[in-house]
Design a protein around this motif. Structure first.
Motif, PDB file in Angstrom:
ATOM      1  N   VAL A  95       0.861  -1.185   0.000  1.00 15.05           N
ATOM      2  CA  VAL A  95       0.000   0.000   0.000  1.00 15.05           C
ATOM      3  C   VAL A  95       0.895   1.232   0.000  1.00 15.05           C
ATOM      4  CG1 VAL A  95      -1.862   1.224   1.155  1.00 15.05           C
ATOM      5  CG2 VAL A  95      -1.746  -1.272   1.309  1.00 15.05           C
ATOM      6  N   TYR A  96       0.743   2.078  -1.041  1.00 18.81           N
ATOM      7  CA  TYR A  96       1.553   3.290  -1.164  1.00 18.81           C
ATOM      8  C   TYR A  96       1.007   4.405  -0.274  1.00 18.81           C
ATOM      9  CZ  TYR A  96       4.207   1.294  -5.019  1.00 18.81           C
ATOM     10  OH  TYR A  96       5.038   0.506  -5.770  1.00 18.81           O
ATOM     11  N   GLN A  97       1.795   5.459  -0.145  1.00 13.12           N
ATOM     12  CA  GLN A  97       1.426   6.587   0.728  1.00 13.12           C
ATOM     13  C   GLN A  97       0.126   7.238   0.301  1.00 13.12           C
ATOM     14  OE1 GLN A  97       5.239   8.486   0.014  1.00 13.12           O
ATOM     15  NE2 GLN A  97       5.640   8.585   2.207  1.00 13.12           N
ATOM     16  N   ASP A  98      -0.152   7.228  -1.017  1.00  9.89           N
ATOM     17  CA  ASP A  98      -1.386   7.861  -1.495  1.00  9.89           C
ATOM     18  C   ASP A  98      -2.581   6.908  -1.457  1.00  9.89           C
ATOM     19  OD1 ASP A  98      -0.584   6.159  -3.484  1.00  9.89           O
ATOM     20  OD2 ASP A  98      -0.685   7.622  -5.112  1.00  9.89           O
ATOM     21  N   GLY A  99      -2.385   5.711  -0.903  1.00 14.25           N
ATOM     22  CA  GLY A  99      -3.488   4.761  -0.750  1.00 14.25           C
ATOM     23  C   GLY A  99      -3.600   3.725  -1.845  1.00 14.25           C
ATOM     24  N   GLU A 100      -2.818   3.839  -2.923  1.00 14.80           N
ATOM     25  CA  GLU A 100      -2.902   2.869  -4.015  1.00 14.80           C
ATOM     26  C   GLU A 100      -2.334   1.520  -3.572  1.00 14.80           C
ATOM     27  OE1 GLU A 100      -1.464   2.151  -8.638  1.00 14.80           O
ATOM     28  OE2 GLU A 100      -0.870   3.985  -7.600  1.00 14.80           O
ATOM     29  N   LYS A 101      -3.019   0.448  -3.994  1.00 16.66           N
ATOM     30  CA  LYS A 101      -2.579  -0.911  -3.661  1.00 16.66           C
ATOM     31  C   LYS A 101      -2.049  -1.594  -4.916  1.00 16.66           C
ATOM     32  CE  LYS A 101      -5.939  -1.490   0.074  1.00 16.66           C
ATOM     33  NZ  LYS A 101      -7.106  -2.261   0.555  1.00 16.66           N
ATOM     34  N   ARG A 102      -0.963  -2.336  -4.739  1.00 21.50           N
ATOM     35  CA  ARG A 102      -0.399  -3.104  -5.848  1.00 21.50           C
ATOM     36  C   ARG A 102       0.144  -4.426  -5.326  1.00 21.50           C
ATOM     37  NH1 ARG A 102       3.094   0.795  -9.976  1.00 21.50           N
ATOM     38  NH2 ARG A 102       1.487   2.384 -10.337  1.00 21.50           N
ATOM     39  N   TYR A 103       0.133  -5.421  -6.223  1.00 21.00           N
ATOM     40  CA  TYR A 103       0.786  -6.693  -5.915  1.00 21.00           C
ATOM     41  C   TYR A 103       2.187  -6.682  -6.516  1.00 21.00           C
ATOM     42  CZ  TYR A 103      -3.171  -9.436  -4.114  1.00 21.00           C
ATOM     43  OH  TYR A 103      -4.180  -9.941  -3.335  1.00 21.00           O
ATOM     44  N   ILE A 104       3.171  -7.204  -5.773  1.00 21.82           N
ATOM     45  CA  ILE A 104       4.517  -7.394  -6.312  1.00 21.82           C
ATOM     46  C   ILE A 104       4.943  -8.835  -6.036  1.00 21.82           C
ATOM     47  CG2 ILE A 104       5.153  -4.976  -5.939  1.00 21.82           C
ATOM     48  CD1 ILE A 104       6.881  -6.006  -3.547  1.00 21.82           C
ATOM     49  N   ILE A 105       5.957  -9.310  -6.764  1.00 25.82           N
ATOM     50  CA  ILE A 105       6.574 -10.596  -6.438  1.00 25.82           C
ATOM     51  C   ILE A 105       7.310 -10.425  -5.114  1.00 25.82           C
ATOM     52  CG2 ILE A 105       8.273 -12.316  -7.163  1.00 25.82           C
ATOM     53  CD1 ILE A 105       5.924 -12.358  -8.979  1.00 25.82           C
ATOM     54  N   ALA A 106       6.991 -11.263  -4.138  1.00 29.31           N
ATOM     55  CA  ALA A 106       7.575 -11.092  -2.810  1.00 29.31           C
ATOM     56  C   ALA A 106       9.005 -11.620  -2.781  1.00 29.31           C
ATOM     57  CB  ALA A 106       6.731 -11.832  -1.776  1.00 29.31           C
ATOM     58  N   PRO A 107       9.978 -10.783  -2.404  1.00 31.37           N
ATOM     59  CA  PRO A 107      11.346 -11.289  -2.217  1.00 31.37           C
ATOM     60  C   PRO A 107      11.424 -12.175  -0.974  1.00 31.37           C
ATOM     61  CG  PRO A 107      11.295  -8.889  -2.410  1.00 31.37           C
ATOM     62  CD  PRO A 107       9.894  -9.347  -2.196  1.00 31.37           C
ATOM     63  N   ASN A 108      12.401 -13.056  -0.945  1.00 33.73           N
ATOM     64  CA  ASN A 108      12.589 -13.933   0.206  1.00 33.73           C
ATOM     65  C   ASN A 108      13.035 -13.105   1.412  1.00 33.73           C
ATOM     66  OD1 ASN A 108      12.618 -16.396   1.513  1.00 33.73           O
ATOM     67  ND2 ASN A 108      14.761 -16.791   1.042  1.00 33.73           N
ATOM     68  N   GLY A 109      12.308 -13.211   2.514  1.00 32.32           N
ATOM     69  CA  GLY A 109      12.649 -12.462   3.717  1.00 32.32           C
ATOM     70  C   GLY A 109      11.828 -11.209   3.912  1.00 32.32           C
ATOM     71  N   LEU A 110      10.959 -10.868   2.955  1.00 32.99           N
ATOM     72  CA  LEU A 110      10.117  -9.676   3.106  1.00 32.99           C
ATOM     73  C   LEU A 110       9.064  -9.926   4.187  1.00 32.99           C
ATOM     74  CD1 LEU A 110       9.809  -6.871   1.593  1.00 32.99           C
ATOM     75  CD2 LEU A 110       7.833  -7.911   0.480  1.00 32.99           C
ATOM     76  N   LYS A 111       8.895  -8.957   5.081  1.00 34.39           N
ATOM     77  CA  LYS A 111       7.972  -9.108   6.202  1.00 34.39           C
ATOM     78  C   LYS A 111       6.852  -8.081   6.123  1.00 34.39           C
ATOM     79  CE  LYS A 111      10.623 -12.229   8.162  1.00 34.39           C
ATOM     80  NZ  LYS A 111      10.217 -13.664   8.152  1.00 34.39           N
ATOM     81  N   VAL A 112       5.714  -8.422   6.720  1.00 38.34           N
ATOM     82  CA  VAL A 112       4.583  -7.495   6.805  1.00 38.34           C
ATOM     83  C   VAL A 112       4.986  -6.291   7.650  1.00 38.34           C
ATOM     84  CG1 VAL A 112       2.230  -7.219   7.670  1.00 38.34           C
ATOM     85  CG2 VAL A 112       2.877  -9.309   6.477  1.00 38.34           C
ATOM     86  N   GLY A 113       4.639  -5.106   7.173  1.00 36.15           N
ATOM     87  CA  GLY A 113       4.994  -3.883   7.877  1.00 36.15           C
ATOM     88  C   GLY A 113       6.266  -3.238   7.381  1.00 36.15           C
ATOM     89  N   GLN A 114       7.005  -3.972   6.552  1.00 36.62           N
ATOM     90  CA  GLN A 114       8.260  -3.431   6.011  1.00 36.62           C
ATOM     91  C   GLN A 114       7.957  -2.364   4.957  1.00 36.62           C
ATOM     92  OE1 GLN A 114      11.008  -6.627   5.392  1.00 36.62           O
ATOM     93  NE2 GLN A 114      12.271  -5.461   3.972  1.00 36.62           N
ATOM     94  N   THR A 115       8.854  -1.391   4.812  1.00 32.96           N
ATOM     95  CA  THR A 115       8.681  -0.319   3.840  1.00 32.96           C
ATOM     96  C   THR A 115       9.612  -0.539   2.664  1.00 32.96           C
ATOM     97  OG1 THR A 115       8.092   1.225   5.598  1.00 32.96           O
ATOM     98  CG2 THR A 115       8.753   2.178   3.493  1.00 32.96           C
ATOM     99  N   ILE A 116       9.086  -0.397   1.441  1.00 37.46           N
ATOM    100  CA  ILE A 116       9.883  -0.556   0.222  1.00 37.46           C
ATOM    101  C   ILE A 116       9.691   0.671  -0.652  1.00 37.46           C
ATOM    102  CG2 ILE A 116       9.784  -3.081   0.254  1.00 37.46           C
ATOM    103  CD1 ILE A 116       7.642  -2.867  -1.952  1.00 37.46           C
ATOM    104  N   ALA A 117      10.595   0.834  -1.621  1.00 41.46           N
ATOM    105  CA  ALA A 117      10.531   1.984  -2.522  1.00 41.46           C
ATOM    106  C   ALA A 117      11.124   1.590  -3.860  1.00 41.46           C
ATOM    107  CB  ALA A 117      11.280   3.174  -1.926  1.00 41.46           C
ATOM    108  N   SER A 118      10.966   2.464  -4.851  1.00 41.86           N
ATOM    109  CA  SER A 118      11.515   2.201  -6.178  1.00 41.86           C
ATOM    110  C   SER A 118      11.947   3.509  -6.813  1.00 41.86           C
ATOM    111  CB  SER A 118      10.485   1.494  -7.067  1.00 41.86           C
ATOM    112  OG  SER A 118       9.337   2.304  -7.230  1.00 41.86           O
ATOM    113  N   GLY A 119      12.875   3.382  -7.785  1.00 43.27           N
ATOM    114  CA  GLY A 119      13.319   4.558  -8.524  1.00 43.27           C
ATOM    115  C   GLY A 119      14.781   4.883  -8.284  1.00 43.27           C
ATOM    116  N   PRO A 120      15.343   5.806  -9.065  1.00 40.14           N
ATOM    117  CA  PRO A 120      16.737   6.225  -8.885  1.00 40.14           C
ATOM    118  C   PRO A 120      16.948   6.875  -7.521  1.00 40.14           C
ATOM    119  CG  PRO A 120      15.861   6.975 -10.989  1.00 40.14           C
ATOM    120  CD  PRO A 120      14.707   6.462 -10.208  1.00 40.14           C
ATOM    121  N   GLY A 121      18.106   6.630  -6.923  1.00 41.36           N
ATOM    122  CA  GLY A 121      18.425   7.233  -5.633  1.00 41.36           C
ATOM    123  C   GLY A 121      17.929   6.459  -4.438  1.00 41.36           C
ATOM    124  N   VAL A 122      17.255   5.346  -4.664  1.00 40.76           N
ATOM    125  CA  VAL A 122      16.735   4.531  -3.560  1.00 40.76           C
ATOM    126  C   VAL A 122      17.861   3.658  -3.004  1.00 40.76           C
ATOM    127  CG1 VAL A 122      15.133   2.642  -3.039  1.00 40.76           C
ATOM    128  CG2 VAL A 122      14.371   4.562  -4.410  1.00 40.76           C
TER     129      VAL A 122
END
Length: 274
Positions: A95-122
């Motif tokens: 769930v993004y900051q603006d409320g949009e929901k998306r499905y992603i392929i879950a990496p091994n070790g990803l936990k509920v409540g963790q924060t992720i991001a995308s793009g240059p500079g991340v």
């Protein structure tokens, strides 16, 4: 991640090994990210069978997966880790900051409540997606693009990953799961980490019916067919059938079928191991 082995109380459970599903946190998918998935039974738009051994299977809904990871300048929080009947890997609802929901392929070790991001500079941390030019050498990555902006094409199935080996000019050199060394543009994106459900290769169906639930019909060998049906058919008794080949006559076991004039050959530094 773990697998469950069953006691042989019935013939179908004697060799049954399935996922323990202990990483799943939610059993109800996000309704807004579902699409109907029609079964074809291996038939084309004329009703003719073009793929054999397909039919039946449990009804499914398709989960819309974000392979592009192009929502930059926003962070997303992992809400659930879910099972996807259409792929071997687990998927994560973010769930993004603006409320949009998306499905992603879950990496091994990803936990509920963790924060992720995308793009240059991340930061190149688990679950983050960024251009190959900004990922440190030696990092294990997955969901790798072949063309910038087109979306992930490589290392998407359970337990797979590629290693970023080097960078030369505008190309990054990746060692793929097959052992192949390949050049990819540094502007292409990849996700840090390995794909979830690494024990998928340890699973065993245990009975034929479990394959039928997946929509796979019995596959009979060419050597037991008649000569009219297969090049390896015919003969008296248990004849071997001659040289192994497909129904259309293409030899198997070592015969190279890749087009030597394929444009992408120039990006392959070292072919996969046999």
């Amino acid at each position: 991640m773990a697998v469950r082995k069953f006691k042989p109380v019935t013939p179908g459970q004697r060799n049954k090994v399935i996922s323990a599903f202990d990483d799943i946190t939610c059993t109800v998918p996000e309704k807004s990210l579902l699409e109907p998935l029609r079964k074809t039974g291996g038939r084309n738009n004329q009703g003719k069978m073009t793929m054999r051994y397909i039919g039946g299977g449990h009804k499914r809904m398709y989960r819309i997966i974000d392979f592009r990871r192009d929502k930059d300048n926003y962070t997303a929080k992992v809400k659930t880790i879910e099972y996807d009947p259409n792929r071997s890997a687990r998927i994560a609802l973010v769930v993004y900051q603006d409320g949009e929901k998306r499905y992603i392929i879950a990496p091994n070790g990803l936990k509920v409540g963790q924060t992720i991001a995308s793009g240059p500079g991340v930061a190149p941390e688990l679950g983050n997606t960024l251009p190959l030019s900004e990922i440190p050498l030696g990092t294990l990555v997955h969901n790798i693009e072949l063309y910038p902006g087109k979306g992930a094409a490589m290392a998407r199935s359970a337990g797979t990953y590629a290693q970023l080996s080097a960078r030369e000019g505008k190309y990054a050199i990746l060692r793929l799961p097959s052992g192949e060394m390949r050049m990819v543009l540094v502007t292409c994106r990849a996700t840090v980490g390995t794909v979830s459900n690494p024990d998928h290769n340890l699973e065993s169906h245990g009975k034929a019916g479990r394959k039928r639930w997946l929509g796979r019909r019995p596959r009979n060998r060419g050597v037991v067919m008649n000569p009219v049906d297969h090049p390896m058919g015919g003969g008296e008794g248990r004849a071997s059938g001659g040289h192994p080949r497909s129904r259309k006559g293409i030899p198997a076991k070592g015969y190279k079928t890749r087009n030597p004039k394929k444009i992408s050959n120039k990006y392959i530094i070292e072919r996969r191991k046999k």
